[in-house]
Design a protein around this motif. Structure first.
Motif, PDB file in Angstrom:
ATOM      1  N   LEU A  28       0.811  -1.207   0.000  1.00  0.00           N
ATOM      2  CA  LEU A  28       0.000   0.000   0.000  1.00  0.00           C
ATOM      3  C   LEU A  28       0.852   1.267   0.000  1.00  0.00           C
ATOM      4  O   LEU A  28       0.461   2.291  -0.565  1.00  0.00           O
ATOM      5  N   SER A  29       2.010   1.199   0.612  1.00  0.00           N
ATOM      6  CA  SER A  29       2.853   2.391   0.721  1.00  0.00           C
ATOM      7  C   SER A  29       3.365   2.880  -0.640  1.00  0.00           C
ATOM      8  O   SER A  29       3.956   3.955  -0.730  1.00  0.00           O
ATOM      9  N   SER A  30       3.136   2.114  -1.678  1.00  0.00           N
ATOM     10  CA  SER A  30       3.528   2.540  -3.028  1.00  0.00           C
ATOM     11  C   SER A  30       2.579   3.572  -3.615  1.00  0.00           C
ATOM     12  O   SER A  30       2.859   4.134  -4.677  1.00  0.00           O
ATOM     13  N   TYR A  31       1.450   3.809  -2.932  1.00  0.00           N
ATOM     14  CA  TYR A  31       0.400   4.619  -3.531  1.00  0.00           C
ATOM     15  C   TYR A  31      -0.165   5.664  -2.576  1.00  0.00           C
ATOM     16  O   TYR A  31      -0.271   5.433  -1.378  1.00  0.00           O
ATOM     17  N   ALA A  32      -0.555   6.783  -3.166  1.00  0.00           N
ATOM     18  CA  ALA A  32      -1.547   7.621  -2.508  1.00  0.00           C
ATOM     19  C   ALA A  32      -2.899   6.980  -2.785  1.00  0.00           C
ATOM     20  O   ALA A  32      -3.075   6.262  -3.776  1.00  0.00           O
ATOM     21  N   ALA A  60     -13.256  16.680   0.121  1.00  0.00           N
ATOM     22  CA  ALA A  60     -14.249  17.493  -0.563  1.00  0.00           C
ATOM     23  C   ALA A  60     -14.942  18.386   0.453  1.00  0.00           C
ATOM     24  O   ALA A  60     -15.119  18.011   1.617  1.00  0.00           O
ATOM     25  N   TYR A  61     -15.329  19.552  -0.009  1.00  0.00           N
ATOM     26  CA  TYR A  61     -15.978  20.501   0.906  1.00  0.00           C
ATOM     27  C   TYR A  61     -17.220  19.883   1.546  1.00  0.00           C
ATOM     28  O   TYR A  61     -17.500  20.108   2.724  1.00  0.00           O
ATOM     29  N   SER A  62     -17.941  19.083   0.775  1.00  0.00           N
ATOM     30  CA  SER A  62     -19.217  18.546   1.245  1.00  0.00           C
ATOM     31  C   SER A  62     -19.069  17.524   2.372  1.00  0.00           C
ATOM     32  O   SER A  62     -20.041  17.241   3.081  1.00  0.00           O
ATOM     33  N   VAL A  63     -17.871  16.979   2.550  1.00  0.00           N
ATOM     34  CA  VAL A  63     -17.686  15.954   3.585  1.00  0.00           C
ATOM     35  C   VAL A  63     -16.707  16.393   4.668  1.00  0.00           C
ATOM     36  O   VAL A  63     -16.545  15.684   5.678  1.00  0.00           O
ATOM     37  N   ASN A  64     -16.049  17.516   4.465  1.00  0.00           N
ATOM     38  CA  ASN A  64     -15.045  17.978   5.423  1.00  0.00           C
ATOM     39  C   ASN A  64     -15.672  18.175   6.790  1.00  0.00           C
ATOM     40  O   ASN A  64     -16.713  18.815   6.935  1.00  0.00           O
ATOM     41  N   GLY A  65     -15.036  17.572   7.790  1.00  0.00           N
ATOM     42  CA  GLY A  65     -15.549  17.657   9.149  1.00  0.00           C
ATOM     43  C   GLY A  65     -16.457  16.503   9.525  1.00  0.00           C
ATOM     44  O   GLY A  65     -16.742  16.288  10.709  1.00  0.00           O
ATOM     45  N   ARG A  66     -16.911  15.756   8.536  1.00  0.00           N
ATOM     46  CA  ARG A  66     -17.781  14.596   8.799  1.00  0.00           C
ATOM     47  C   ARG A  66     -17.085  13.279   8.479  1.00  0.00           C
ATOM     48  O   ARG A  66     -17.325  12.271   9.138  1.00  0.00           O
ATOM     49  N   PHE A  67     -16.251  13.282   7.442  1.00  0.00           N
ATOM     50  CA  PHE A  67     -15.554  12.078   7.007  1.00  0.00           C
ATOM     51  C   PHE A  67     -14.076  12.180   7.379  1.00  0.00           C
ATOM     52  O   PHE A  67     -13.490  13.269   7.361  1.00  0.00           O
ATOM     53  N   THR A  68     -13.480  11.020   7.644  1.00  0.00           N
ATOM     54  CA  THR A  68     -12.044  10.961   7.935  1.00  0.00           C
ATOM     55  C   THR A  68     -11.426   9.802   7.161  1.00  0.00           C
ATOM     56  O   THR A  68     -11.888   8.662   7.275  1.00  0.00           O
ATOM     57  N   ILE A  69     -10.410  10.111   6.388  1.00  0.00           N
ATOM     58  CA  ILE A  69      -9.679   9.076   5.672  1.00  0.00           C
ATOM     59  C   ILE A  69      -8.429   8.715   6.469  1.00  0.00           C
ATOM     60  O   ILE A  69      -7.787   9.590   7.062  1.00  0.00           O
ATOM     61  N   SER A  70      -8.104   7.425   6.488  1.00  0.00           N
ATOM     62  CA  SER A  70      -6.908   6.962   7.194  1.00  0.00           C
ATOM     63  C   SER A  70      -6.351   5.749   6.465  1.00  0.00           C
ATOM     64  O   SER A  70      -7.019   5.181   5.601  1.00  0.00           O
ATOM     65  N   ARG A  71      -5.154   5.373   6.842  1.00  0.00           N
ATOM     66  CA  ARG A  71      -4.532   4.219   6.204  1.00  0.00           C
ATOM     67  C   ARG A  71      -3.653   3.485   7.189  1.00  0.00           C
ATOM     68  O   ARG A  71      -3.105   4.068   8.123  1.00  0.00           O
ATOM     69  N   LYS A  75      -1.134  -3.114   7.230  1.00  0.00           N
ATOM     70  CA  LYS A  75      -2.260  -4.011   6.951  1.00  0.00           C
ATOM     71  C   LYS A  75      -2.781  -3.867   5.530  1.00  0.00           C
ATOM     72  O   LYS A  75      -3.757  -4.523   5.155  1.00  0.00           O
ATOM     73  N   ASN A  76      -2.144  -2.980   4.760  1.00  0.00           N
ATOM     74  CA  ASN A  76      -2.561  -2.765   3.368  1.00  0.00           C
ATOM     75  C   ASN A  76      -4.029  -2.376   3.248  1.00  0.00           C
ATOM     76  O   ASN A  76      -4.739  -2.846   2.341  1.00  0.00           O
ATOM     77  N   THR A  77      -4.476  -1.524   4.137  1.00  0.00           N
ATOM     78  CA  THR A  77      -5.869  -1.104   4.091  1.00  0.00           C
ATOM     79  C   THR A  77      -5.989   0.418   4.229  1.00  0.00           C
ATOM     80  O   THR A  77      -5.180   1.068   4.903  1.00  0.00           O
ATOM     81  N   VAL A  78      -7.003   0.936   3.599  1.00  0.00           N
ATOM     82  CA  VAL A  78      -7.376   2.343   3.711  1.00  0.00           C
ATOM     83  C   VAL A  78      -8.830   2.389   4.174  1.00  0.00           C
ATOM     84  O   VAL A  78      -9.644   1.573   3.734  1.00  0.00           O
ATOM     85  N   SER A  79      -9.123   3.328   5.053  1.00  0.00           N
ATOM     86  CA  SER A  79     -10.471   3.410   5.605  1.00  0.00           C
ATOM     87  C   SER A  79     -11.066   4.792   5.388  1.00  0.00           C
ATOM     88  O   SER A  79     -10.339   5.786   5.230  1.00  0.00           O
ATOM     89  N   LEU A  80     -12.377   4.818   5.371  1.00  0.00           N
ATOM     90  CA  LEU A  80     -13.110   6.075   5.319  1.00  0.00           C
ATOM     91  C   LEU A  80     -14.186   6.012   6.393  1.00  0.00           C
ATOM     92  O   LEU A  80     -15.165   5.275   6.253  1.00  0.00           O
ATOM     93  N   GLN A  81     -13.972   6.760   7.463  1.00  0.00           N
ATOM     94  CA  GLN A  81     -14.957   6.849   8.532  1.00  0.00           C
ATOM     95  C   GLN A  81     -15.939   7.954   8.179  1.00  0.00           C
ATOM     96  O   GLN A  81     -15.541   9.106   7.985  1.00  0.00           O
ATOM     97  N   MET A  82     -17.212   7.593   8.093  1.00  0.00           N
ATOM     98  CA  MET A  82     -18.237   8.542   7.675  1.00  0.00           C
ATOM     99  C   MET A  82     -19.219   8.745   8.819  1.00  0.00           C
ATOM    100  O   MET A  82     -19.914   7.796   9.219  1.00  0.00           O
ATOM    101  N   ASN A  83     -19.257   9.937   9.337  1.00  0.00           N
ATOM    102  CA  ASN A  83     -20.162  10.296  10.429  1.00  0.00           C
ATOM    103  C   ASN A  83     -21.186  11.323   9.961  1.00  0.00           C
ATOM    104  O   ASN A  83     -21.005  11.967   8.928  1.00  0.00           O
TER     105      ASN A  83
END
Length: 124
Positions: A28-32, A60-71, A75-83
């Motif tokens: 995973l570290s090979s990529y954004a 994106a402006y529409s999700v800023n403050g509500r969504f959080t991206i992490s990696r 574990k070769n995983t990327v997550s998107l927490q959506m609140n």
């Protein structure tokens, strides 16, 4: 490189979901990484992106403050927490990989590999 998105589902407005994207075939570290979404009849739109180290993030402006991206590169995983989900968040969500590791691009054409998508439905 293969990307497998999961975690979508049906949730009421105001609820939360956590999407995951498992990457195989290369570290995973090979990529954004980025998340995009596409609602019926609409173009694919940018949601969030994270550089290979996690140091740079873009929302994106529409999700800023509500969504959080992490990696988790180990574990070769990327997550998107959506609140605080809203009905307008309803879409198929796609994860994508960009070989330009430092980029946090918001344009689909910048990404080299795509997952199959996972459906998120937010009811009002």
């Amino acid at each position: 490189v293969q990307l497998q998105a999961s975690g979508g589902g049906l949730v009421q407005a105001g609820g939360s979901l956590r999407l995951s994207c498992a990457v195989s075939g290369r570290t995973l570290s090979s990529y954004a990484m980025g998340w995009f979404r596409q609602a019926p009849g609409k173009e694919r739109e940018f949601v969030a992106a994270i550089s290979w180290s996690g140091f740079r993030r873009n929302y994106a402006y529409s999700v800023n403050g509500r969504f959080t991206i992490s990696r988790d590169n180990a574990k070769n995983t990327v997550s998107l927490q959506m609140n605080s989900l809203k009905p307008e968040d309803t879409a198929v969500y796609y994860c994508a990989a960009d070989r330009s590791r430092e980029m946090v691009a918001n344009i689909p054409g910048s990404y080299d590999y795509w997952g199959q998508g996972t459906q998120v439905t937010v009811s009002s």
